[in-house]
Write a protein that holds these residues in place. Structure first.
Motif, PDB file in Angstrom:
ATOM      1  N   ARG A 110       0.834  -1.201   0.000  1.00 10.30           N
ATOM      2  CA  ARG A 110       0.000   0.000   0.000  1.00 10.30           C
ATOM      3  C   ARG A 110       0.872   1.256   0.000  1.00 10.30           C
ATOM      4  N   GLN A 111       1.919   1.264   0.829  1.00 12.15           N
ATOM      5  CA  GLN A 111       2.816   2.414   0.880  1.00 12.15           C
ATOM      6  C   GLN A 111       3.547   2.612  -0.443  1.00 12.15           C
ATOM      7  N   ALA A 112       3.924   1.515  -1.094  1.00 11.90           N
ATOM      8  CA  ALA A 112       4.586   1.618  -2.399  1.00 11.90           C
ATOM      9  C   ALA A 112       3.633   2.206  -3.438  1.00 11.90           C
ATOM     10  N   LEU A 113       2.373   1.799  -3.411  1.00 13.47           N
ATOM     11  CA  LEU A 113       1.380   2.338  -4.337  1.00 13.47           C
ATOM     12  C   LEU A 113       1.204   3.838  -4.125  1.00 13.47           C
ATOM     13  N   VAL A 114       1.108   4.262  -2.868  1.00 17.14           N
ATOM     14  CA  VAL A 114       0.943   5.682  -2.561  1.00 17.14           C
ATOM     15  C   VAL A 114       2.183   6.460  -2.999  1.00 17.14           C
ATOM     16  N   ALA A 115       3.369   5.941  -2.707  1.00 18.14           N
ATOM     17  CA  ALA A 115       4.615   6.625  -3.097  1.00 18.14           C
ATOM     18  C   ALA A 115       4.725   6.744  -4.615  1.00 18.14           C
ATOM     19  N   ARG A 116       4.374   5.685  -5.331  1.00 16.36           N
ATOM     20  CA  ARG A 116       4.419   5.720  -6.800  1.00 16.36           C
ATOM     21  C   ARG A 116       3.445   6.753  -7.334  1.00 16.36           C
ATOM     22  N   ALA A 117       2.232   6.793  -6.791  1.00 15.29           N
ATOM     23  CA  ALA A 117       1.233   7.767  -7.248  1.00 15.29           C
ATOM     24  C   ALA A 117       1.690   9.192  -6.974  1.00 15.29           C
ATOM     25  N   GLU A 118       2.291   9.429  -5.811  1.00 16.96           N
ATOM     26  CA  GLU A 118       2.788  10.769  -5.482  1.00 16.96           C
ATOM     27  C   GLU A 118       3.928  11.172  -6.413  1.00 16.96           C
ATOM     28  N   HIS A 119       4.832  10.239  -6.697  1.00 19.87           N
ATOM     29  CA  HIS A 119       5.945  10.521  -7.611  1.00 19.87           C
ATOM     30  C   HIS A 119       5.422  10.836  -9.008  1.00 19.87           C
ATOM     31  N   HIS A 120       4.508  10.030  -9.495  1.00 19.43           N
ATOM     32  CA  HIS A 120       3.961  10.237 -10.823  1.00 19.43           C
ATOM     33  C   HIS A 120       3.185  11.553 -10.904  1.00 19.43           C
ATOM     34  N   THR A 121       2.462  11.899  -9.845  1.00 15.86           N
ATOM     35  CA  THR A 121       1.746  13.167  -9.813  1.00 15.86           C
ATOM     36  C   THR A 121       2.725  14.337  -9.832  1.00 15.86           C
ATOM     37  N   ALA A 122       3.816  14.229  -9.074  1.00 14.56           N
ATOM     38  CA  ALA A 122       4.823  15.292  -9.059  1.00 14.56           C
ATOM     39  C   ALA A 122       5.460  15.462 -10.435  1.00 14.56           C
ATOM     40  N   VAL A 123       5.751  14.358 -11.106  1.00 14.54           N
ATOM     41  CA  VAL A 123       6.335  14.426 -12.454  1.00 14.54           C
ATOM     42  C   VAL A 123       5.335  15.075 -13.415  1.00 14.54           C
ATOM     43  N   ARG A 124       4.078  14.679 -13.338  1.00 10.25           N
ATOM     44  CA  ARG A 124       3.058  15.263 -14.221  1.00 10.25           C
ATOM     45  C   ARG A 124       2.904  16.747 -13.948  1.00 10.25           C
ATOM     46  N   ARG A 125       2.944  17.143 -12.679  1.00  9.67           N
ATOM     47  CA  ARG A 125       2.834  18.568 -12.345  1.00  9.67           C
ATOM     48  C   ARG A 125       4.019  19.354 -12.894  1.00  9.67           C
ATOM     49  N   LEU A 126       5.212  18.756 -12.860  1.00  9.10           N
ATOM     50  CA  LEU A 126       6.378  19.403 -13.475  1.00  9.10           C
ATOM     51  C   LEU A 126       6.116  19.655 -14.961  1.00  9.10           C
ATOM     52  N   HIS A 127       5.561  18.661 -15.614  1.00  4.56           N
ATOM     53  CA  HIS A 127       5.275  18.794 -17.040  1.00  4.56           C
ATOM     54  C   HIS A 127       4.174  19.824 -17.299  1.00  4.56           C
ATOM     55  N   LEU A 128       3.104  19.795 -16.501  1.00  4.81           N
ATOM     56  CA  LEU A 128       2.019  20.753 -16.663  1.00  4.81           C
ATOM     57  C   LEU A 128       2.470  22.181 -16.369  1.00  4.81           C
ATOM     58  N   ALA A 129       3.515  22.329 -15.527  1.00  3.27           N
ATOM     59  CA  ALA A 129       4.054  23.652 -15.207  1.00  3.27           C
ATOM     60  C   ALA A 129       4.945  24.184 -16.320  1.00  3.27           C
ATOM     61  N   GLY A 130       5.160  23.376 -17.365  1.00  2.00           N
ATOM     62  CA  GLY A 130       5.918  23.867 -18.508  1.00  2.00           C
ATOM     63  C   GLY A 130       7.218  23.141 -18.782  1.00  2.00           C
ATOM     64  N   GLY A 131       7.603  22.217 -17.921  1.00  2.00           N
ATOM     65  CA  GLY A 131       8.840  21.475 -18.150  1.00  2.00           C
ATOM     66  C   GLY A 131       8.687  20.493 -19.301  1.00  2.00           C
ATOM     67  N   SER A 132       9.684  20.430 -20.169  1.00  3.46           N
ATOM     68  CA  SER A 132       9.620  19.465 -21.264  1.00  3.46           C
ATOM     69  C   SER A 132       9.940  18.074 -20.724  1.00  3.46           C
TER      70      SER A 132
END
Length: 175
Positions: free
Chosen positions: A24-46
Protein backbone atom coordinates in the motif's frame (compact mmCIF):
# COMPACT_ATOMS: atom_id res chain seq x y z
CA UNK A 1 -0.71 -35.12 7.05
CA UNK A 2 1.46 -33.14 9.49
CA UNK A 3 -0.30 -30.36 11.44
CA UNK A 4 0.97 -26.79 10.88
CA UNK A 5 3.25 -25.29 13.48
CA UNK A 6 1.20 -22.57 15.24
CA UNK A 7 4.19 -20.29 15.87
CA UNK A 8 5.27 -20.40 12.23
CA UNK A 9 1.68 -19.87 11.10
CA UNK A 10 1.36 -16.77 13.31
CA UNK A 11 4.69 -15.45 12.01
CA UNK A 12 3.49 -15.94 8.42
CA UNK A 13 0.28 -14.03 9.18
CA UNK A 14 2.22 -11.15 10.79
CA UNK A 15 4.57 -10.89 7.83
CA UNK A 16 1.62 -11.02 5.41
CA UNK A 17 0.11 -8.00 7.17
CA UNK A 18 3.45 -6.17 6.93
CA UNK A 19 3.73 -7.05 3.26
CA UNK A 20 0.22 -5.74 2.53
CA UNK A 21 1.08 -2.44 4.27
CA UNK A 22 4.36 -2.16 2.35
CA UNK A 23 2.48 -2.74 -0.92
CA UNK A 24 0.00 0.00 0.00
CA UNK A 25 2.82 2.41 0.88
CA UNK A 26 4.59 1.62 -2.40
CA UNK A 27 1.38 2.34 -4.34
CA UNK A 28 0.94 5.68 -2.56
CA UNK A 29 4.61 6.63 -3.10
CA UNK A 30 4.42 5.72 -6.80
CA UNK A 31 1.23 7.77 -7.25
CA UNK A 32 2.79 10.77 -5.48
CA UNK A 33 5.95 10.52 -7.61
CA UNK A 34 3.96 10.24 -10.82
CA UNK A 35 1.75 13.17 -9.81
CA UNK A 36 4.82 15.29 -9.06
CA UNK A 37 6.33 14.43 -12.45
CA UNK A 38 3.06 15.26 -14.22
CA UNK A 39 2.83 18.57 -12.35
CA UNK A 40 6.38 19.40 -13.47
CA UNK A 41 5.28 18.79 -17.04
CA UNK A 42 2.02 20.75 -16.66
CA UNK A 43 4.05 23.65 -15.21
CA UNK A 44 5.92 23.87 -18.51
CA UNK A 45 8.84 21.48 -18.15
CA UNK A 46 9.62 19.46 -21.26
CA UNK A 47 9.76 15.70 -21.02
CA UNK A 48 13.48 15.75 -21.87
CA UNK A 49 14.27 18.38 -19.22
CA UNK A 50 12.42 16.44 -16.56
CA UNK A 51 14.07 13.17 -17.61
CA UNK A 52 17.53 14.73 -17.42
CA UNK A 53 16.85 16.34 -14.03
CA UNK A 54 15.52 13.09 -12.54
CA UNK A 55 18.08 10.82 -14.26
CA UNK A 56 15.35 8.86 -16.02
CA UNK A 57 14.80 8.14 -19.68
CA UNK A 58 12.63 10.41 -21.80
CA UNK A 59 10.40 7.43 -22.58
CA UNK A 60 9.88 6.66 -18.88
CA UNK A 61 8.88 10.26 -18.17
CA UNK A 62 6.45 10.13 -21.07
CA UNK A 63 4.94 6.90 -19.70
CA UNK A 64 4.55 8.51 -16.28
CA UNK A 65 2.92 11.67 -17.66
CA UNK A 66 0.49 9.78 -19.91
CA UNK A 67 -0.28 7.18 -17.21
CA UNK A 68 -1.05 9.79 -14.58
CA UNK A 69 -3.43 11.87 -16.65
CA UNK A 70 -1.60 13.07 -19.73
CA UNK A 71 -0.13 16.26 -21.03
CA UNK A 72 -1.83 19.61 -20.72
CA UNK A 73 -2.90 19.45 -24.36
CA UNK A 74 -4.40 15.96 -23.97
CA UNK A 75 -5.88 16.31 -20.51
CA UNK A 76 -9.36 15.09 -21.51
CA UNK A 77 -8.02 12.17 -23.56
CA UNK A 78 -8.00 8.78 -21.88
CA UNK A 79 -6.61 5.57 -23.31
CA UNK A 80 -8.69 2.46 -22.79
CA UNK A 81 -7.15 -0.74 -21.55
CA UNK A 82 -4.29 0.94 -19.69
CA UNK A 83 -4.03 1.29 -15.95
CA UNK A 84 -3.87 4.69 -14.33
CA UNK A 85 -2.06 5.68 -11.19
CA UNK A 86 -4.16 5.95 -8.06
CA UNK A 87 -4.85 9.69 -8.30
CA UNK A 88 -8.26 11.35 -8.41
CA UNK A 89 -9.39 11.56 -12.02
CA UNK A 90 -11.27 14.81 -11.34
CA UNK A 91 -8.73 16.86 -9.35
CA UNK A 92 -5.47 14.89 -9.98
CA UNK A 93 -4.61 14.75 -6.27
CA UNK A 94 -2.71 11.67 -5.05
CA UNK A 95 -3.90 9.53 -2.12
CA UNK A 96 -1.70 11.44 0.33
CA UNK A 97 -3.63 14.66 -0.38
CA UNK A 98 -7.16 13.25 0.05
CA UNK A 99 -8.94 11.54 2.92
CA UNK A 100 -10.47 8.75 0.80
CA UNK A 101 -10.17 7.59 -2.80
CA UNK A 102 -12.69 5.26 -4.48
CA UNK A 103 -11.46 3.22 -7.45
CA UNK A 104 -13.54 2.36 -10.48
CA UNK A 105 -12.58 0.79 -13.81
CA UNK A 106 -9.51 2.87 -14.71
CA UNK A 107 -10.93 5.85 -12.81
CA UNK A 108 -10.68 7.24 -9.28
CA UNK A 109 -12.68 9.81 -7.32
CA UNK A 110 -11.78 11.40 -3.99
CA UNK A 111 -14.12 12.34 -1.18
CA UNK A 112 -13.98 16.07 -1.99
CA UNK A 113 -14.92 15.48 -5.64
CA UNK A 114 -17.83 13.24 -4.55
CA UNK A 115 -19.14 16.14 -2.44
CA UNK A 116 -18.72 18.61 -5.34
CA UNK A 117 -20.51 16.26 -7.75
CA UNK A 118 -23.35 15.78 -5.24
CA UNK A 119 -23.72 19.56 -5.01
CA UNK A 120 -24.25 19.68 -8.79
CA UNK A 121 -27.08 17.11 -8.74
CA UNK A 122 -29.90 19.51 -7.67
CA UNK A 123 -29.04 21.82 -10.57
CA UNK A 124 -29.19 18.90 -13.00
CA UNK A 125 -32.53 17.72 -11.57
CA UNK A 126 -34.04 21.15 -12.23
CA UNK A 127 -33.13 20.91 -15.93
CA UNK A 128 -35.51 18.90 -18.07
CA UNK A 129 -34.03 15.52 -19.05
CA UNK A 130 -34.35 16.17 -22.78
CA UNK A 131 -32.17 19.27 -22.46
CA UNK A 132 -29.32 17.38 -20.79
CA UNK A 133 -26.38 16.41 -22.95
CA UNK A 134 -26.03 12.68 -23.59
CA UNK A 135 -23.06 11.90 -21.35
CA UNK A 136 -21.90 8.53 -20.10
CA UNK A 137 -20.82 7.70 -16.53
CA UNK A 138 -17.17 6.63 -16.46
CA UNK A 139 -17.83 4.22 -13.58
CA UNK A 140 -20.83 2.23 -14.85
CA UNK A 141 -20.73 3.31 -18.54
CA UNK A 142 -24.48 4.10 -18.58
CA UNK A 143 -25.95 7.18 -20.28
CA UNK A 144 -28.02 9.76 -18.46
CA UNK A 145 -31.75 9.41 -18.97
CA UNK A 146 -34.92 10.41 -17.18
CA UNK A 147 -34.03 8.19 -14.18
CA UNK A 148 -30.25 8.57 -14.10
CA UNK A 149 -28.41 11.87 -13.92
CA UNK A 150 -24.75 12.09 -14.94
CA UNK A 151 -22.64 14.91 -13.54
CA UNK A 152 -20.26 15.98 -16.29
CA UNK A 153 -16.71 16.79 -15.26
CA UNK A 154 -13.77 18.25 -17.11
CA UNK A 155 -12.04 14.88 -17.54
CA UNK A 156 -14.65 12.33 -16.39
CA UNK A 157 -18.34 11.93 -15.58
CA UNK A 158 -20.18 10.25 -12.71
CA UNK A 159 -23.85 9.33 -12.33
CA UNK A 160 -26.00 9.75 -9.23
CA UNK A 161 -26.12 5.96 -8.65
CA UNK A 162 -22.32 5.68 -8.68
CA UNK A 163 -22.06 8.71 -6.37
CA UNK A 164 -24.35 6.92 -3.92
CA UNK A 165 -22.18 3.80 -4.11
CA UNK A 166 -19.01 5.88 -3.62
CA UNK A 167 -20.59 7.46 -0.54
CA UNK A 168 -21.43 3.97 0.80
CA UNK A 169 -17.83 2.81 0.27
CA UNK A 170 -16.56 5.86 2.11
CA UNK A 171 -18.97 5.23 4.98
CA UNK A 172 -17.86 1.59 5.23
CA UNK A 173 -14.25 2.63 5.59
CA UNK A 174 -15.17 5.08 8.39
CA UNK A 175 -16.72 2.39 10.60
Amino acid sequence: MVPLNDELLQAARRTADGLAEADRQALVARAEHHTAVRRLHLAGGSLREIAEALSLSHQRIQQIVVGSGGSWWRRAWRTRGTTRDAVCTWCSRPPSEVRKLVAGPNIYICDDCVVEAEKALPKLRSVKAKRLARVRCNFCRRLNDGNRLVVPGETANVCDDCLRICREFMALDAT
